[in-house]
Design an enzyme around this catalytic site. Sequence first.
Site, short mmCIF file in Angstrom:
data_model
loop_
_atom_site.label_atom_id
_atom_site.label_comp_id
_atom_site.label_asym_id
_atom_site.label_seq_id
_atom_site.Cartn_x
_atom_site.Cartn_y
_atom_site.Cartn_z
N CYS A 90 -23.08 13.85 12.60
CA CYS A 90 -22.08 14.85 12.98
C CYS A 90 -22.57 16.24 12.60
O CYS A 90 -23.37 16.39 11.68
CB CYS A 90 -20.78 14.52 12.25
N SER B 206 -21.04 18.32 10.94
CA SER B 206 -20.66 18.63 9.56
C SER B 206 -21.76 18.24 8.57
O SER B 206 -21.90 18.86 7.52
CB SER B 206 -19.35 17.94 9.19
N HIS C 49 -24.26 21.14 9.02
CA HIS C 49 -23.88 22.37 8.30
C HIS C 49 -24.52 22.38 6.91
O HIS C 49 -25.00 23.40 6.43
CB HIS C 49 -22.36 22.45 8.11
N HIS D 17 -20.82 10.66 7.22
CA HIS D 17 -19.39 10.47 6.90
C HIS D 17 -18.66 9.82 8.08
O HIS D 17 -17.45 9.93 8.19
CB HIS D 17 -18.75 11.83 6.55
N CYS E 213 -15.00 10.02 12.52
CA CYS E 213 -14.96 11.49 12.46
C CYS E 213 -14.67 12.09 13.83
O CYS E 213 -13.58 12.57 14.07
CB CYS E 213 -16.21 12.12 11.87
N1 APR Z 1 -20.76 28.29 23.60
C1 APR Z 1 -20.42 27.08 24.09
N2 APR Z 1 -20.86 25.91 23.58
C2 APR Z 1 -21.68 25.96 22.52
C3 APR Z 1 -22.08 27.19 21.93
C4 APR Z 1 -21.57 28.39 22.52
N3 APR Z 1 -21.89 29.60 22.04
N4 APR Z 1 -22.88 26.92 20.87
C5 APR Z 1 -22.98 25.58 20.80
N5 APR Z 1 -22.27 25.00 21.79
C6 APR Z 1 -22.10 23.57 22.07
C7 APR Z 1 -23.36 22.76 21.92
O1 APR Z 1 -24.14 22.80 23.11
C8 APR Z 1 -22.81 21.35 21.64
O2 APR Z 1 -22.59 20.61 22.82
O3 APR Z 1 -21.21 23.03 21.09
C9 APR Z 1 -21.47 21.64 20.95
C10 APR Z 1 -21.46 21.30 19.46
O4 APR Z 1 -21.66 19.93 19.36
P1 APR Z 1 -22.32 19.22 18.09
O5 APR Z 1 -23.42 20.06 17.53
O6 APR Z 1 -22.61 17.82 18.51
O7 APR Z 1 -21.14 19.29 16.99
P2 APR Z 1 -19.94 18.26 16.68
O8 APR Z 1 -20.47 17.16 15.82
O9 APR Z 1 -19.22 17.93 17.93
O10 APR Z 1 -19.04 19.17 15.74
C11 APR Z 1 -18.45 20.36 16.23
O11 APR Z 1 -16.63 20.31 14.68
O12 APR Z 1 -16.07 19.02 12.84
C12 APR Z 1 -16.68 20.18 13.28
O13 APR Z 1 -18.35 20.60 11.58
C13 APR Z 1 -18.15 20.26 12.93
O14 APR Z 1 -18.22 22.60 13.32
C14 APR Z 1 -18.58 21.34 13.86
C15 APR Z 1 -17.73 21.09 15.11
ZN ZN Z 2 -17.85 14.81 11.14
#
Ligand code: APR
Ligand code: ZN
Length: 367
Positions: free
Chosen positions: A40, A42, A45, A61, A168
Amino acid sequence: MKVTAAVFEEAGKELVVQELELDDPKDGEVLVRLAASGVCHSDYHVVKGEWGSPSPLVLGHEGAGVVEAVGPGVTTVEVGDHVVLSWVPYCGHCKYCNTGRPALCPQVQESAYQSVMLDGTTRLTRDGEPVYSYCATGSFADRVVVPETGAIPIRKDAPLEKVALIGCAVATGVGAVINTAKVQAGDTVLVIGCGGVGLSVVMGAALVSAGKIIAVDINDDSLARARSLGATTTINSAKTDLADVLHDLVGPDGVDWAFEAIGLKRTIETAFQSIRPGGTAVIVGQAADGVTVEIDPLVMSDREKSMIGSSYGTCHPAVDFPRLVDLFMEGKLDLDVLIARTGTIHDINKAFAAMGSGEAARTVIAY
Ligand code: APR
Ligand code: ZN
Ligand code: ZN
């Protein structure tokens, strides 16, 4: 007992797969042999150094597995139970727990959020030194000891390597729609960010028969996944102006609900700017430490626009996880679409590299 785990030492460095020593479960704890863990953002991060964290630390997690042993006093889980791990090991008797908001339970802040068990110690050691477990879960390991309320029993016919994601992304995303926002049939929904969490928001919106479901990302593969989960329009915001398309789709007012599922200043502000008078922006994505956003408070009061937060989809894991598993088993949640690739614990750094390079959706680590 020995476990194989991916260990985080320092921000910016790769995790190292190594053997650690895992103690037996103590009072109120359970030992779980993991079948799978999702990766994930998170976790990422922490890897990127956007959130401070103790180390050495086993990240992860979002896991599911089978209970192998229970400590003294455990009443809600038995050996042989199939469980989805929860990163809110709630107390069950504080005012937040008693009003159905276990993610806000102080015990969670003091244990899981500090990567320790409820008594403040760790069950993992390396050469006698404590090793922390992220969110009191630490699912990048083949076995974990977790607090009893962090292991939620589910039906035994559900494939663990898929329902791990309920721990999650799915709880967070679907829960944000059905528990936090309580989106109504026909409401217009904007989803910004279509990783595992945002795609789960799309699924949740489709589940409650939202009207227009407009999904935004900068990755076309993620947008294709969003379409297959029920998004009615997809927008690549790196190529197209979001405000223009929204104007054409829903008129000058904006959408009923805008879900931000990334955690960036710019996209959180865009979510707020995209809602209609009386509409609500729901902040699901988690920002890096120190990020602040700028919004116009006069618009909030005069136009009754709101911004609300959603933690773990306002879920009650003991109730919501089995229900989400049922929805998956009934074909109403498509978890396959969320999984972009599977691998072993040795692929963990590749999984983060994929996330960092903007590749779509989730990696699932199988044990
Ligand atoms: N504009 C649009 N989409 C974006 C941008 C942006 N500027 N930057 C990133 N993305 C998209 C990415 O292409 C990706 O598909 O956002 C998505 C993020 O997905 P993941 O990295 O897989 O993150 P995810 O595990 O879904 O978590 C998202 O939720 O729980 C929280 O900590 C976690 O902050 C995180 C968020
Ligand atoms: Zn998570
Ligand atoms: Zn509590």
